[in-house]
Scaffold this motif. Sequence first.
Motif, PDB file in Angstrom:
ATOM      1  N   ASP A   7       0.852  -1.144   0.004  1.00  0.00           N
ATOM      2  CA  ASP A   7       0.091   0.028   0.053  1.00  0.00           C
ATOM      3  C   ASP A   7       0.853   0.998  -0.024  1.00  0.00           C
ATOM      4  OD1 ASP A   7      -2.245  -1.531   0.066  1.00  0.00           O
ATOM      5  OD2 ASP A   7      -2.721  -1.235   2.114  1.00  0.00           O
ATOM      6  N   CYS A   9       2.833   1.998  -2.319  1.00  0.00           N
ATOM      7  CA  CYS A   9       2.996   2.477  -3.932  1.00  0.00           C
ATOM      8  C   CYS A   9       2.240   3.785  -3.904  1.00  0.00           C
ATOM      9  CB  CYS A   9       2.099   1.530  -4.596  1.00  0.00           C
ATOM     10  SG  CYS A   9       2.020   1.838  -6.205  1.00  0.00           S
ATOM     11  N   SER A  11       1.942   5.154  -7.144  1.00  0.00           N
ATOM     12  CA  SER A  11       1.445   4.738  -8.566  1.00  0.00           C
ATOM     13  C   SER A  11       2.308   5.868  -9.544  1.00  0.00           C
ATOM     14  CB  SER A  11      -0.089   5.209  -8.830  1.00  0.00           C
ATOM     15  OG  SER A  11      -0.753   4.169  -7.975  1.00  0.00           O
ATOM     16  N   GLU A  26      -1.038  -1.082 -13.843  1.00  0.00           N
ATOM     17  CA  GLU A  26      -1.834  -0.097 -13.254  1.00  0.00           C
ATOM     18  C   GLU A  26      -3.171  -0.862 -12.732  1.00  0.00           C
ATOM     19  OE1 GLU A  26      -2.424   3.653 -14.661  1.00  0.00           O
ATOM     20  OE2 GLU A  26      -2.718   4.566 -12.532  1.00  0.00           O
ATOM     21  N   ASP A  29      -5.857   0.975  -7.217  1.00  0.00           N
ATOM     22  CA  ASP A  29      -5.619   1.843  -6.077  1.00  0.00           C
ATOM     23  C   ASP A  29      -3.833   1.872  -6.245  1.00  0.00           C
ATOM     24  OD1 ASP A  29      -8.172   2.098  -5.164  1.00  0.00           O
ATOM     25  OD2 ASP A  29      -8.044   0.042  -3.651  1.00  0.00           O
ATOM     26  N   LYS A  30      -3.427   0.996  -6.953  1.00  0.00           N
ATOM     27  CA  LYS A  30      -1.885   0.932  -6.997  1.00  0.00           C
ATOM     28  C   LYS A  30      -1.471  -0.116  -8.034  1.00  0.00           C
ATOM     29  CE  LYS A  30      -1.807  -2.842  -3.294  1.00  0.00           C
ATOM     30  NZ  LYS A  30      -1.074  -3.982  -4.095  1.00  0.00           N
ATOM     31  N   TYR A  31      -0.022   0.158  -8.341  1.00  0.00           N
ATOM     32  CA  TYR A  31       0.276  -0.809  -9.430  1.00  0.00           C
ATOM     33  C   TYR A  31       0.199  -2.347  -8.597  1.00  0.00           C
ATOM     34  CZ  TYR A  31       1.500   2.526 -12.742  1.00  0.00           C
ATOM     35  OH  TYR A  31       1.292   3.443 -13.804  1.00  0.00           O
TER      36      TYR A  31
END
Length: 56
Positions: A7, A9, A11, A26, A29-31
């Motif tokens: 979490d 990340c 992005s 992607e 919420d994040k990669y």
Amino acid sequence: MAYKITDACLSCGSCESACPVGAISEGADKYEIAEDACISCGSCANECPADAIEAD
Ligand code: SF4
Ligand code: SF4
């Protein structure tokens, strides 16, 4: 074994181009890393400015 993105990340996208097998994309919420495609080379973890990629 595969690498995982936490979490933390941001992005930023740096890891996506660092992956030799195209396992990073992607997500909502994040990669995210496709577990079955990751060969655990560690390249993405070296590129991440947020230290958000960990060996699982
Ligand atoms: S460890 Fe290597 S193969 Fe796995 S997601 Fe990162 S760059 Fe791609
Ligand atoms: S390099 Fe790190 S912060 Fe940037 S998108 Fe990848 S996991 Fe997220």
